[in-house]
Design a protein around this motif. Structure first.
Motif, PDB file in Angstrom:
ATOM      1  N   PHE A 114       5.677  -7.417   6.446  1.00 29.99           N
ATOM      2  CA  PHE A 114       5.522  -8.564   7.341  1.00 29.99           C
ATOM      3  C   PHE A 114       4.655  -9.617   6.667  1.00 29.99           C
ATOM      4  O   PHE A 114       3.615  -9.294   6.094  1.00 29.99           O
ATOM      5  N   LEU A 115       5.087 -10.872   6.727  1.00 33.71           N
ATOM      6  CA  LEU A 115       4.312 -12.000   6.200  1.00 33.71           C
ATOM      7  C   LEU A 115       3.944 -12.919   7.352  1.00 33.71           C
ATOM      8  O   LEU A 115       4.824 -13.449   8.033  1.00 33.71           O
ATOM      9  N   GLN A 116       2.658 -13.097   7.558  1.00 37.39           N
ATOM     10  CA  GLN A 116       2.172 -14.016   8.586  1.00 37.39           C
ATOM     11  C   GLN A 116       2.172 -15.424   7.997  1.00 37.39           C
ATOM     12  O   GLN A 116       1.603 -15.655   6.943  1.00 37.39           O
ATOM     13  N   LYS A 117       2.853 -16.353   8.666  1.00 35.58           N
ATOM     14  CA  LYS A 117       2.862 -17.750   8.208  1.00 35.58           C
ATOM     15  C   LYS A 117       1.616 -18.458   8.710  1.00 35.58           C
ATOM     16  O   LYS A 117       1.203 -18.188   9.829  1.00 35.58           O
ATOM     17  N   PRO A 118       1.059 -19.399   7.990  1.00 35.09           N
ATOM     18  CA  PRO A 118       1.418 -19.706   6.605  1.00 35.09           C
ATOM     19  C   PRO A 118       0.850 -18.651   5.664  1.00 35.09           C
ATOM     20  O   PRO A 118      -0.252 -18.162   5.893  1.00 35.09           O
ATOM     21  N   TYR A 119       1.603 -18.295   4.648  1.00 37.21           N
ATOM     22  CA  TYR A 119       1.142 -17.285   3.700  1.00 37.21           C
ATOM     23  C   TYR A 119       0.917 -17.920   2.332  1.00 37.21           C
ATOM     24  O   TYR A 119       1.485 -18.959   2.023  1.00 37.21           O
ATOM     25  N   ARG A 120       0.098 -17.272   1.527  1.00 39.24           N
ATOM     26  CA  ARG A 120      -0.166 -17.758   0.184  1.00 39.24           C
ATOM     27  C   ARG A 120       0.887 -17.194  -0.765  1.00 39.24           C
ATOM     28  O   ARG A 120       1.386 -16.084  -0.563  1.00 39.24           O
ATOM     29  N   SER A 121       1.188 -17.954  -1.804  1.00 45.23           N
ATOM     30  CA  SER A 121       2.185 -17.533  -2.798  1.00 45.23           C
ATOM     31  C   SER A 121       1.861 -16.158  -3.356  1.00 45.23           C
ATOM     32  O   SER A 121       2.734 -15.313  -3.501  1.00 45.23           O
ATOM     33  N   ARG A 122       0.589 -15.923  -3.665  1.00 42.77           N
ATOM     34  CA  ARG A 122       0.240 -14.638  -4.286  1.00 42.77           C
ATOM     35  C   ARG A 122       0.436 -13.472  -3.311  1.00 42.77           C
ATOM     36  O   ARG A 122       0.769 -12.377  -3.732  1.00 42.77           O
ATOM     37  N   ASP A 123       0.252 -13.723  -2.014  1.00 41.71           N
ATOM     38  CA  ASP A 123       0.483 -12.667  -1.018  1.00 41.71           C
ATOM     39  C   ASP A 123       1.982 -12.360  -0.909  1.00 41.71           C
ATOM     40  O   ASP A 123       2.381 -11.199  -0.772  1.00 41.71           O
ATOM     41  N   LEU A 124       2.784 -13.410  -0.976  1.00 45.40           N
ATOM     42  CA  LEU A 124       4.248 -13.244  -0.956  1.00 45.40           C
ATOM     43  C   LEU A 124       4.694 -12.395  -2.142  1.00 45.40           C
ATOM     44  O   LEU A 124       5.410 -11.404  -1.974  1.00 45.40           O
ATOM     45  N   ILE A 125       4.266 -12.771  -3.341  1.00 43.00           N
ATOM     46  CA  ILE A 125       4.684 -12.064  -4.557  1.00 43.00           C
ATOM     47  C   ILE A 125       4.169 -10.620  -4.541  1.00 43.00           C
ATOM     48  O   ILE A 125       4.900  -9.690  -4.908  1.00 43.00           O
ATOM     49  N   ALA A 126       2.931 -10.428  -4.098  1.00 43.10           N
ATOM     50  CA  ALA A 126       2.363  -9.068  -4.042  1.00 43.10           C
ATOM     51  C   ALA A 126       3.187  -8.177  -3.114  1.00 43.10           C
ATOM     52  O   ALA A 126       3.485  -7.024  -3.443  1.00 43.10           O
ATOM     53  N   LEU A 127       3.573  -8.707  -1.954  1.00 46.78           N
ATOM     54  CA  LEU A 127       4.361  -7.919  -0.997  1.00 46.78           C
ATOM     55  C   LEU A 127       5.752  -7.632  -1.550  1.00 46.78           C
ATOM     56  O   LEU A 127       6.252  -6.504  -1.445  1.00 46.78           O
ATOM     57  N   VAL A 128       6.385  -8.636  -2.144  1.00 44.98           N
ATOM     58  CA  VAL A 128       7.728  -8.458  -2.721  1.00 44.98           C
ATOM     59  C   VAL A 128       7.679  -7.371  -3.800  1.00 44.98           C
ATOM     60  O   VAL A 128       8.517  -6.462  -3.820  1.00 44.98           O
ATOM     61  N   ARG A 129       6.681  -7.436  -4.681  1.00 41.60           N
ATOM     62  CA  ARG A 129       6.554  -6.416  -5.751  1.00 41.60           C
ATOM     63  C   ARG A 129       6.354  -5.025  -5.159  1.00 41.60           C
ATOM     64  O   ARG A 129       6.921  -4.053  -5.647  1.00 41.60           O
ATOM     65  N   LYS A 130       5.535  -4.951  -4.119  1.00 46.14           N
ATOM     66  CA  LYS A 130       5.276  -3.663  -3.482  1.00 46.14           C
ATOM     67  C   LYS A 130       6.568  -3.086  -2.885  1.00 46.14           C
ATOM     68  O   LYS A 130       6.896  -1.920  -3.113  1.00 46.14           O
ATOM     69  N   VAL A 131       7.288  -3.912  -2.152  1.00 46.59           N
ATOM     70  CA  VAL A 131       8.516  -3.465  -1.494  1.00 46.59           C
ATOM     71  C   VAL A 131       9.585  -3.051  -2.523  1.00 46.59           C
ATOM     72  O   VAL A 131      10.327  -2.095  -2.312  1.00 46.59           O
ATOM     73  N   LEU A 132       9.621  -3.760  -3.650  1.00 45.53           N
ATOM     74  CA  LEU A 132      10.607  -3.454  -4.690  1.00 45.53           C
ATOM     75  C   LEU A 132      10.119  -2.370  -5.659  1.00 45.53           C
ATOM     76  O   LEU A 132      10.795  -2.065  -6.637  1.00 45.53           O
ATOM     77  N   GLY A 133       8.947  -1.822  -5.377  1.00 42.01           N
ATOM     78  CA  GLY A 133       8.417  -0.743  -6.219  1.00 42.01           C
ATOM     79  C   GLY A 133       7.998  -1.194  -7.597  1.00 42.01           C
ATOM     80  O   GLY A 133       8.133  -0.462  -8.578  1.00 42.01           O
ATOM     81  N   GLN A 134       7.485  -2.431  -7.695  1.00 41.04           N
ATOM     82  CA  GLN A 134       7.119  -3.012  -9.001  1.00 41.04           C
ATOM     83  C   GLN A 134       5.616  -3.127  -9.210  1.00 41.04           C
ATOM     84  O   GLN A 134       5.202  -3.872 -10.080  1.00 41.04           O
ATOM     85  N   GLU A 135       4.838  -2.497  -8.358  1.00 45.64           N
ATOM     86  CA  GLU A 135       3.397  -2.622  -8.514  1.00 45.64           C
ATOM     87  C   GLU A 135       2.977  -2.068  -9.883  1.00 45.64           C
ATOM     88  O   GLU A 135       3.456  -1.040 -10.307  1.00 45.64           O
ATOM     89  N   THR A 136       2.093  -2.813 -10.525  1.00 48.33           N
ATOM     90  CA  THR A 136       1.651  -2.373 -11.861  1.00 48.33           C
ATOM     91  C   THR A 136       0.342  -1.616 -11.746  1.00 48.33           C
ATOM     92  O   THR A 136      -0.439  -1.868 -10.863  1.00 48.33           O
TER      93      THR A 136
END
Length: 127
Positions: free
Chosen positions: A105-127
């Motif tokens: 879930f992304l609460q608007k307005p969201y920051r770009s880095r929060d968007l990318i962090a969540l997308v990476r997490k959901v796609l299993g790309q966390e480093t």
């Protein structure tokens, strides 16, 4: 930078926000298909359900809202990962979904880095 070839379906009815979010995701290395309403998003998805790794849906959109859009996408691909974005709080927005249905879930307005962090997490790309 995104590893692998991930395509994201982004549904957002506010043109400026759609374009800005697409740019953020593209700069992070993702392919993005943008839709200005839920009907358009479902049409893109129906054309090639296997092409998408993730859908980011706005809750309140014309034609089909985020919930209806989610239902149509999941009818075609029950395993599809979906992040909901909303100006409403997570409890209010999330109350329209079953526990565990949403990948995030992304609460608007969201920051770009929060968007990318969540997308990476959901796609299993966390480093």
């Amino acid at each position: 930078q995104a590893r692998g070839n991930f395509q994201i379906l982004l549904a957002e009815d506010e043109q400026a926000l759609l374009e800005a979010t697409m740019e953020v995701l593209q700069r992070a290395g993702y392919e993005v298909v943008g839709a200005l309403d839920g009907g358009q998003a479902v049409a893109f998805f129906e054309a090639d359900p296997g092409a998408f790794s993730l859908a980011i849906l706005d809750l309140t959109m014309p034609v089909l809202d985020g919930r209806e859009c989610f239902n149509r996408i999941r009818a075609l691909r029950p395993d599809m990962k979906v992040i909901l974005a909303s100006g409403y709080g997570s409890l209010e927005a999330g109350s329209r979904f079953e526990e565990g249905e949403l990948a995030g879930f992304l609460q608007k307005p969201y920051r770009s880095r929060d968007l990318i962090a969540l997308v990476r997490k959901v796609l299993g790309q966390e480093t």
